[in-house]
Design a protein around this motif. Structure first.
Motif, PDB file in Angstrom:
ATOM      1  N   ASP A 144     -25.747  -4.186   2.586  1.00 18.71           N
ATOM      2  CA  ASP A 144     -24.843  -4.251   3.727  1.00 18.71           C
ATOM      3  C   ASP A 144     -25.430  -3.539   4.937  1.00 18.71           C
ATOM      4  O   ASP A 144     -26.080  -2.494   4.807  1.00 18.71           O
ATOM      5  CB  ASP A 144     -23.497  -3.613   3.376  1.00 18.71           C
ATOM      6  CG  ASP A 144     -22.741  -4.402   2.323  1.00 18.71           C
ATOM      7  OD1 ASP A 144     -23.001  -5.616   2.199  1.00 18.71           O
ATOM      8  OD2 ASP A 144     -21.900  -3.797   1.623  1.00 18.71           O
ATOM      9  N   SER A 145     -25.165  -4.091   6.101  1.00 21.24           N
ATOM     10  CA  SER A 145     -25.625  -3.466   7.338  1.00 21.24           C
ATOM     11  C   SER A 145     -25.086  -2.043   7.466  1.00 21.24           C
ATOM     12  O   SER A 145     -23.929  -1.769   7.128  1.00 21.24           O
ATOM     13  CB  SER A 145     -25.146  -4.311   8.531  1.00 21.24           C
ATOM     14  OG  SER A 145     -25.500  -3.722   9.741  1.00 21.24           O
ATOM     15  N   HIS A 147     -25.254   0.403   5.700  1.00 28.18           N
ATOM     16  CA  HIS A 147     -24.727   1.004   4.475  1.00 28.18           C
ATOM     17  C   HIS A 147     -25.848   0.991   3.428  1.00 28.18           C
ATOM     18  O   HIS A 147     -25.708   0.461   2.330  1.00 28.18           O
ATOM     19  CB  HIS A 147     -23.506   0.245   3.971  1.00 28.18           C
ATOM     20  CG  HIS A 147     -22.789   0.954   2.853  1.00 28.18           C
ATOM     21  ND1 HIS A 147     -22.128   2.153   3.031  1.00 28.18           N
ATOM     22  CD2 HIS A 147     -22.663   0.652   1.531  1.00 28.18           C
ATOM     23  CE1 HIS A 147     -21.614   2.541   1.876  1.00 28.18           C
ATOM     24  NE2 HIS A 147     -21.929   1.657   0.952  1.00 28.18           N
ATOM     25  N   HIS A 148     -26.965   1.579   3.820  1.00 31.58           N
ATOM     26  CA  HIS A 148     -28.161   1.562   2.979  1.00 31.58           C
ATOM     27  C   HIS A 148     -29.081   2.681   3.451  1.00 31.58           C
ATOM     28  O   HIS A 148     -28.817   3.337   4.456  1.00 31.58           O
ATOM     29  CB  HIS A 148     -28.871   0.207   3.102  1.00 31.58           C
ATOM     30  CG  HIS A 148     -29.295  -0.105   4.509  1.00 31.58           C
ATOM     31  ND1 HIS A 148     -30.505   0.294   5.026  1.00 31.58           N
ATOM     32  CD2 HIS A 148     -28.661  -0.737   5.526  1.00 31.58           C
ATOM     33  CE1 HIS A 148     -30.599  -0.095   6.290  1.00 31.58           C
ATOM     34  NE2 HIS A 148     -29.491  -0.720   6.616  1.00 31.58           N
ATOM     35  N   ASP A 149     -30.163   2.886   2.719  1.00 28.55           N
ATOM     36  CA  ASP A 149     -31.115   3.943   3.073  1.00 28.55           C
ATOM     37  C   ASP A 149     -32.488   3.392   3.461  1.00 28.55           C
ATOM     38  O   ASP A 149     -33.423   4.166   3.652  1.00 28.55           O
ATOM     39  CB  ASP A 149     -31.285   4.913   1.891  1.00 28.55           C
ATOM     40  CG  ASP A 149     -30.063   5.786   1.678  1.00 28.55           C
ATOM     41  OD1 ASP A 149     -29.085   5.625   2.432  1.00 28.55           O
ATOM     42  OD2 ASP A 149     -30.084   6.626   0.760  1.00 28.55           O
ATOM     43  N   TRP A 169     -28.312   6.010   5.854  1.00 31.27           N
ATOM     44  CA  TRP A 169     -26.917   5.791   6.208  1.00 31.27           C
ATOM     45  C   TRP A 169     -25.987   6.041   5.025  1.00 31.27           C
ATOM     46  O   TRP A 169     -24.916   6.638   5.166  1.00 31.27           O
ATOM     47  CB  TRP A 169     -26.710   4.346   6.662  1.00 31.27           C
ATOM     48  CG  TRP A 169     -27.293   3.959   7.967  1.00 31.27           C
ATOM     49  CD1 TRP A 169     -28.522   3.385   8.181  1.00 31.27           C
ATOM     50  CD2 TRP A 169     -26.681   4.059   9.252  1.00 31.27           C
ATOM     51  NE1 TRP A 169     -28.703   3.134   9.514  1.00 31.27           N
ATOM     52  CE2 TRP A 169     -27.585   3.531  10.190  1.00 31.27           C
ATOM     53  CE3 TRP A 169     -25.447   4.549   9.690  1.00 31.27           C
ATOM     54  CZ2 TRP A 169     -27.301   3.478  11.557  1.00 31.27           C
ATOM     55  CZ3 TRP A 169     -25.159   4.488  11.049  1.00 31.27           C
ATOM     56  CH2 TRP A 169     -26.082   3.955  11.964  1.00 31.27           C
ATOM     57  N   ARG A 170     -26.376   5.543   3.858  1.00 31.10           N
ATOM     58  CA  ARG A 170     -25.461   5.529   2.705  1.00 31.10           C
ATOM     59  C   ARG A 170     -25.339   6.892   2.039  1.00 31.10           C
ATOM     60  O   ARG A 170     -24.235   7.376   1.805  1.00 31.10           O
ATOM     61  CB  ARG A 170     -25.929   4.489   1.672  1.00 31.10           C
ATOM     62  CG  ARG A 170     -24.987   4.321   0.490  1.00 31.10           C
ATOM     63  CD  ARG A 170     -25.465   3.201  -0.429  1.00 31.10           C
ATOM     64  NE  ARG A 170     -26.765   3.511  -0.999  1.00 31.10           N
ATOM     65  CZ  ARG A 170     -26.945   4.234  -2.107  1.00 31.10           C
ATOM     66  NH1 ARG A 170     -25.901   4.747  -2.743  1.00 31.10           N
ATOM     67  NH2 ARG A 170     -28.153   4.452  -2.565  1.00 31.10           N
ATOM     68  N   THR A 171     -26.466   7.517   1.723  1.00 31.93           N
ATOM     69  CA  THR A 171     -26.424   8.756   0.935  1.00 31.93           C
ATOM     70  C   THR A 171     -26.441  10.021   1.776  1.00 31.93           C
ATOM     71  O   THR A 171     -26.068  11.087   1.299  1.00 31.93           O
ATOM     72  CB  THR A 171     -27.628   8.825  -0.013  1.00 31.93           C
ATOM     73  OG1 THR A 171     -28.843   8.912   0.764  1.00 31.93           O
ATOM     74  CG2 THR A 171     -27.686   7.599  -0.912  1.00 31.93           C
ATOM     75  N   ASN A 172     -26.916   9.917   3.027  1.00 29.10           N
ATOM     76  CA  ASN A 172     -27.094  11.083   3.890  1.00 29.10           C
ATOM     77  C   ASN A 172     -28.122  12.071   3.304  1.00 29.10           C
ATOM     78  O   ASN A 172     -28.146  13.245   3.670  1.00 29.10           O
ATOM     79  CB  ASN A 172     -25.783  11.813   4.151  1.00 29.10           C
ATOM     80  CG  ASN A 172     -25.736  12.410   5.559  1.00 29.10           C
ATOM     81  OD1 ASN A 172     -26.170  11.791   6.515  1.00 29.10           O
ATOM     82  ND2 ASN A 172     -25.222  13.616   5.675  1.00 29.10           N
ATOM     83  N   SER A 220     -23.394  10.300   9.981  1.00 32.55           N
ATOM     84  CA  SER A 220     -23.572   8.906   9.562  1.00 32.55           C
ATOM     85  C   SER A 220     -22.308   8.067   9.693  1.00 32.55           C
ATOM     86  O   SER A 220     -22.276   6.932   9.227  1.00 32.55           O
ATOM     87  CB  SER A 220     -24.043   8.862   8.102  1.00 32.55           C
ATOM     88  OG  SER A 220     -23.103   9.484   7.258  1.00 32.55           O
ATOM     89  N   LYS A 221     -21.256   8.594  10.297  1.00 28.12           N
ATOM     90  CA  LYS A 221     -19.992   7.854  10.396  1.00 28.12           C
ATOM     91  C   LYS A 221     -20.051   6.772  11.464  1.00 28.12           C
ATOM     92  O   LYS A 221     -19.199   5.902  11.510  1.00 28.12           O
ATOM     93  CB  LYS A 221     -18.837   8.819  10.667  1.00 28.12           C
ATOM     94  CG  LYS A 221     -18.633   9.845   9.553  1.00 28.12           C
ATOM     95  CD  LYS A 221     -17.404  10.680   9.792  1.00 28.12           C
ATOM     96  CE  LYS A 221     -17.278  11.779   8.755  1.00 28.12           C
ATOM     97  NZ  LYS A 221     -17.260  11.254   7.382  1.00 28.12           N
TER      98      LYS A 221
END
Length: 283
Positions: A144-145, A147-149, A169-172, A220-221
């Protein structure tokens, strides 16, 4: 003799203090609106008394030289593609442009271009070499856009090698990857992870004198509510200190000049102008 030894110790202490200046001592001393041409600034390199910046995707392949007030002095069109330029580093007479942006996870291959500063100054800006790479530790596609690393926006030059930091983005949890600029194709595994930062890394600079990385980024929000930060890492990617950049927005890049001042750029966003920000250690 005693007086000379004492003088040497005092000078050594001053020099040592200057080189080890920690983040707590740095404060914003100036901020200037950037020229409209660089409203989407994404990378920054300090070169002597000059600063160079670039824009990210959707913009021409142009390298801009800035003065200390954020105004464009020169602009040079580079003979390379700008798919999504996100970072700029300088070392040993070479500029490295990282075409590594991947917010929407629609690319596997990233590229770092190497150009000579001399060619940029002459208005030629031709590629010397390039390095194509992919992240070997992330094989699940599609994703997903945002929502990934498998994304990156920060790069720093450290002792003949380039270090790329994932945006995560996803895990920070940021991952650091080592690139050999002399190899044309590479698959990269992370050499370190950084899991205690207040957000994603969007810009980086390595200071060889203190053996520290200086990084900037934001939570990352996502837009428009961004909480930007600056952090200091040691040579092993351990977090030394972090500080909120209160009042700022989409901070994208950082570099350190000969006076050990930090320079940051902020991309234009809703209610926030594009800025050149100067930070210096308190005396």
């Amino acid at each position: 003799m005693v007086r000379r030894v004492l003088s040497w110790l005092m000078l050594s202490g001053v020099c040592s203090s200057a080189l080890s200046a920690d983040l707590a001592r740095y404060e914003v001393i100036a901020q200037h609106k950037l020229s409209a041409q660089v409203a989407e600034t994404s990378g920054l390199a300090c070169v002597g008394d000059s600063k160079y910046t670039i824009n990210d995707s959707g913009n021409p392949a142009i390298i801009y030289q800035l003065d200390d007030q954020g105004q464009v002095i020169t602009e040079v069109t580079a003979a390379i593609n700008n798919r999504d330029w996100e970072a700029l580093s300088f070392a040993d007479g070479q500029l490295y442009i990282a075409d590594i942006g991947n917010n929407h996870a629609n690319r596997r291959n990233m590229v770092v271009y190497q150009l000579t500063l001399d060619s940029v100054r002459k208005g030629i800006a031709a590629e010397v070499s390039s390095t194509t790479f992919e992240f070997a530790d992330y094989d699940t596609f599609p994703v997903d856009s945002v929502h990934h690393d498998v994304d990156a926006e920060a790069m720093a030059f450290n002792q003949e090698q380039l270090i790329v930091f994932s945006k995560s983005w996803r895990t920070n949890v940021a991952r650091a990857y080592r690139i050999d600029p002399n190899q044309t194709q590479q698959r990269l595994m992370p050499i370190a992870t950084i899991d205690n930062l207040p957000g994603m890394i969007t810009g980086a600079h390595y200071d060889a004198a203190s053996k520290n990385y200086w990084v900037v980024g934001y939570n990352s929000k996502g837009l428009p509510k961004l909480t930007p930060f600056i952090a200091q890492l040691d040579d092993s990617f351990n977090v030394v200190a972090t500080k909120d950049l209160t009042g700022f927005g989409q901070v994208e890049a950082i570099c350190m000049d000969k006076q050990r001042h930090l320079w940051l750029t902020q991309e234009q966003m809703l209610f926030k102008p594009a800025l050149l920000i100067q930070m210096a250690p308190k005396l």
